[in-house]
Design a protein around this motif. Structure first.
Motif, PDB file in Angstrom:
ATOM      1  N   ASP A  87       0.827  -1.220  -0.147  1.00 42.94           N
ATOM      2  CA  ASP A  87      -0.035  -0.025  -0.005  1.00 42.94           C
ATOM      3  C   ASP A  87       0.831   1.166  -0.135  1.00 42.94           C
ATOM      4  O   ASP A  87       1.801   1.164   0.458  1.00 42.94           O
ATOM      5  CB  ASP A  87      -0.812  -0.094   1.287  1.00 42.94           C
ATOM      6  CG  ASP A  87      -1.805   0.899   1.278  1.00 42.94           C
ATOM      7  OD1 ASP A  87      -1.623   2.098   1.089  1.00 42.94           O
ATOM      8  OD2 ASP A  87      -3.194   0.395   1.098  1.00 42.94           O
ATOM      9  N   TRP A  88       0.712   2.217  -0.812  1.00 43.90           N
ATOM     10  CA  TRP A  88       1.473   3.498  -0.775  1.00 43.90           C
ATOM     11  C   TRP A  88       1.659   4.030   0.508  1.00 43.90           C
ATOM     12  O   TRP A  88       2.691   4.898   0.572  1.00 43.90           O
ATOM     13  CB  TRP A  88       0.794   4.389  -1.854  1.00 43.90           C
ATOM     14  CG  TRP A  88       0.978   3.752  -3.536  1.00 43.90           C
ATOM     15  CD1 TRP A  88       1.479   2.595  -3.839  1.00 43.90           C
ATOM     16  CD2 TRP A  88       1.027   4.665  -4.537  1.00 43.90           C
ATOM     17  NE1 TRP A  88       1.660   2.547  -5.215  1.00 43.90           N
ATOM     18  CE2 TRP A  88       1.173   3.704  -5.736  1.00 43.90           C
ATOM     19  CE3 TRP A  88       0.401   5.908  -4.817  1.00 43.90           C
ATOM     20  CZ2 TRP A  88       1.194   4.372  -6.695  1.00 43.90           C
ATOM     21  CZ3 TRP A  88       0.440   6.460  -6.086  1.00 43.90           C
ATOM     22  CH2 TRP A  88       0.978   5.391  -7.035  1.00 43.90           C
ATOM     23  N   ILE A 117       1.358  -4.183  -6.708  1.00 43.78           N
ATOM     24  CA  ILE A 117       2.026  -5.696  -6.415  1.00 43.78           C
ATOM     25  C   ILE A 117       3.181  -5.967  -7.474  1.00 43.78           C
ATOM     26  O   ILE A 117       2.903  -5.762  -8.561  1.00 43.78           O
ATOM     27  CB  ILE A 117       0.633  -6.611  -6.876  1.00 43.78           C
ATOM     28  CG1 ILE A 117      -0.379  -6.496  -5.680  1.00 43.78           C
ATOM     29  CG2 ILE A 117       1.250  -7.955  -6.815  1.00 43.78           C
ATOM     30  CD1 ILE A 117      -1.537  -6.013  -6.452  1.00 43.78           C
ATOM     31  N   PRO A 118       4.293  -6.112  -6.748  1.00 44.79           N
ATOM     32  CA  PRO A 118       5.349  -6.556  -7.487  1.00 44.79           C
ATOM     33  C   PRO A 118       5.333  -8.247  -7.866  1.00 44.79           C
ATOM     34  O   PRO A 118       4.783  -8.927  -7.279  1.00 44.79           O
ATOM     35  CB  PRO A 118       6.492  -6.195  -6.605  1.00 44.79           C
ATOM     36  CG  PRO A 118       6.070  -6.072  -5.064  1.00 44.79           C
ATOM     37  CD  PRO A 118       4.568  -6.113  -5.345  1.00 44.79           C
ATOM     38  N   ILE A 119       5.831  -8.236  -9.141  1.00 46.24           N
ATOM     39  CA  ILE A 119       5.724  -9.608  -9.627  1.00 46.24           C
ATOM     40  C   ILE A 119       7.040 -10.238 -10.158  1.00 46.24           C
ATOM     41  O   ILE A 119       7.662  -9.381 -11.104  1.00 46.24           O
ATOM     42  CB  ILE A 119       4.676  -9.915 -10.780  1.00 46.24           C
ATOM     43  CG1 ILE A 119       3.307  -9.493 -10.480  1.00 46.24           C
ATOM     44  CG2 ILE A 119       4.617 -11.204 -11.232  1.00 46.24           C
ATOM     45  CD1 ILE A 119       2.762  -8.422 -11.512  1.00 46.24           C
ATOM     46  N   THR A 130      -0.412  -1.787 -10.557  1.00 43.76           N
ATOM     47  CA  THR A 130      -1.046  -0.596  -9.488  1.00 43.76           C
ATOM     48  C   THR A 130      -2.433  -0.441  -9.486  1.00 43.76           C
ATOM     49  O   THR A 130      -2.708   0.090 -10.600  1.00 43.76           O
ATOM     50  CB  THR A 130       0.215   0.463  -9.421  1.00 43.76           C
ATOM     51  OG1 THR A 130       1.389   0.042  -8.957  1.00 43.76           O
ATOM     52  CG2 THR A 130      -0.609   1.681  -8.645  1.00 43.76           C
ATOM     53  N   ALA A 131      -2.981  -0.444  -8.543  1.00 42.11           N
ATOM     54  CA  ALA A 131      -4.353   0.292  -8.686  1.00 42.11           C
ATOM     55  C   ALA A 131      -4.151   1.947  -7.991  1.00 42.11           C
ATOM     56  O   ALA A 131      -3.365   1.815  -6.853  1.00 42.11           O
ATOM     57  CB  ALA A 131      -5.316  -0.421  -7.993  1.00 42.11           C
ATOM     58  N   THR A 144      -9.394  -1.662  -0.590  1.00 39.20           N
ATOM     59  CA  THR A 144      -8.239  -2.634  -0.468  1.00 39.20           C
ATOM     60  C   THR A 144      -8.733  -3.961   0.254  1.00 39.20           C
ATOM     61  O   THR A 144      -8.384  -5.110  -0.087  1.00 39.20           O
ATOM     62  CB  THR A 144      -6.825  -2.022   0.052  1.00 39.20           C
ATOM     63  OG1 THR A 144      -7.199  -1.183   1.273  1.00 39.20           O
ATOM     64  CG2 THR A 144      -6.636  -0.996  -1.174  1.00 39.20           C
ATOM     65  N   ALA A 145      -9.302  -3.768   1.405  1.00 43.54           N
ATOM     66  CA  ALA A 145      -9.633  -4.745   2.351  1.00 43.54           C
ATOM     67  C   ALA A 145     -10.491  -5.808   1.395  1.00 43.54           C
ATOM     68  O   ALA A 145     -10.480  -7.214   1.598  1.00 43.54           O
ATOM     69  CB  ALA A 145     -10.518  -4.306   3.725  1.00 43.54           C
TER      70      ALA A 145
END
Lengths: 239, 204
Positions: A87-88, A117-119, A130-131, A144-145
């Motif tokens: 989360d930023w 989310i890194p992949i 990223t959202a 996000t939850a």
């Protein structure tokens, strides 16, 4: 913002995508599905070549590249070489250069909230999904939850698709389902509950859940029943 | 205290790093007799340490290593899929919601190993919930099965290779409802402290 499971609609569209243009449209369509301002998928392949499908304003993208903001962008610095979702709010936004960058981003329409989310792909390939949205902390927390696992899955499914398009093949080695995963899908698909299915396979329910989760991911499905449907339509199982 | 560190962050704490790899050699080569690689420095490392894994480490008051374990996502190369497929019913476990945990190790310096083990497992539960995972899949020696059970959070064993003290097992933990109260009690820690270590490590 969206509260219904939208990942199914995303996956149906993903199946039709065969080109990078298609991938760009798909990323754009996420905005309506999740009612979030921006989505960004970008990757660096094993040859170091960048690729992006995103909804940010293209002038901002040019400016970002021109200024080489990747050097100071806390999102890039906080996600590169990592594999946990970010989360930023977890990132360090202090420092003069970063603050100036933030102000410019804000003026370009980039939201104050983000979840990345890194992949880690094969052979050193790296991607980031990223959202991004403009809203209060409370609203973002709620979103996000409710959707974090969707975002994690979408990130990985998008990356697989990008790799498939790049290679011109849809045969990734880990798509191989083992007999035990197919057995688990078959039993659940024939209407058995988890306890019964686990008993028949002589495994614990946790183990069954792991088999089903693994099969779900390999099939590119939204949930267990979707995985059953996909396995059936691919002729992998008969129920 | 618990530290959460990626491999590329270990050099910030050289004493901790050195002690961890030495203790791993002590545990896995000397004590358990596993066929592991120990380099000229006496460090036990393998190919997965080179993949920038995430370590969860119990740091002793003197700054060195009390115990540790290592996490990697099952979407990439992991020990369980590369070497222990026979212990998972032949299933290549692959999902971004399932991480692998290996090299669970407690330093021979530690007198009360139960507390350190509990603190590490508690940290694993913190990480699973904090990162929205469904499961962890672990590779461990036979002795650990009893220890995990005694700590109140035993994994489901999917398969075991070998007999007696030489046995190696693969097991699964479910992150839906880890027994935080029990683990905190065994570790002698309160939940807030545990959560704070996790948050601080990832700047939440």
């Amino acid at each position: 913002m969206a509260t219904q499971p939208s990942i199914l609609a995303f996956l149906e569209r993903l199946q039709q995508v065969t080109t990078f243009d298609g991938l760009q449209s798909l990323v754009e369509s996420l905005r309506a599905l999740y009612q979030v301002d921006n989505f960004i998928y970008h990757s660096i392949n094993s040859a170091g070549e960048p690729y992006a499908a995103l909804t940010y304003d293209l002038d901002w993208v040019d400016h970002y590249l021109d200024q080489d903001f990747g050097r100071i962008d806390p999102v890039v610095l906080g996600c590169y070489q990592r594999f946990h979702p970010v989360d930023w709010k977890m990132l360090d936004w202090s420092g003069k250069a970063v603050r100036a960058f933030m102000l410019e981003a804000h003026d370009a329409g980039i939201g104050n909230q983000g979840f990345s989310i890194p992949i880690r792909g094969p052979n050193g390939q790296f991607a980031l999904f990223t959202a991004n949205h403009r809203c209060s902390d409370g609203e973002w927390q709620k979103f996000t939850a409710a959707h974090v696992q969707d975002l994690i899955l979408i990130a990985h499914y998008l990356n697989q698709k990008a790799l498939e398009i790049e290679r011109g093949t849809d045969r990734l080695p880990y798509k191989n389902l083992s007999p035990r995963e197919l057995d688990a899908l078959t039993l659940i698909g024939s209407g058995q509950n988890r306890a019964h299915a686990a008993e028949k396979l002589a495994i614990s329910e946790h183990t069954l859940r792991v088999y089903l989760e693994s099969a779900r991911f390999k099939l590119g499905a939204a949930n267990t029943m979707h995985a059953v449907a996909l396995a059936m339509s691919h002729g992998r199982i008969i129920v | 205290m618990i530290r959460y560190l990626y491999a590329d962050q270990l050099d910030q704490l050289p004493d901790l790093k050195t002690a961890m790899f030495l203790d791993r050699a002590q545990q896995f080569q000397a004590r358990l007799g596993w066929q592991v690689q120990v380099d000229v420095n006496g460090f036990e490392t393998d190919e997965y340490d080179a993949m920038n894994p995430l370590y969860v480490i119990w740091q002793l008051p003197d700054g060195t290593h009390g115990g540790s374990m290592r996490f990697l996502p099952t979407t990439g190369p992991v020990m369980v899929n590369d070497h222990f497929g026979d212990l998972t019913g032949g299933v290549q476990i692959t999902s971004p919601l399932i991480w692998e945990v290996t090299r669970f190790c407690v330093s021979p310096k530690v007198k009360v190993t139960g507390r350190v083990s509990a603190a590490l497992i508690l940290a694993g539960a913190e990480l699973g919930q904090g990162f929205h995972l469904n499961h962890a899949v672990g590779v461990f020696d036979a002795r650990m099965v009893r220890i995990y059970r005694a700590l109140g959070w035993a994994p489901d064993i999917t398969g075991t290779r070998g007999d007696g003290p030489d046995a190696i097992s693969v097991g699964l933990w479910d992150f839906q409802a880890p027994p935080f109260d029990k683990l905190c009690a065994r570790a002698g820690l309160c939940r807030e402290v545990s959560q704070n270590w996790f948050s601080r490590a990832f700047q939440i």
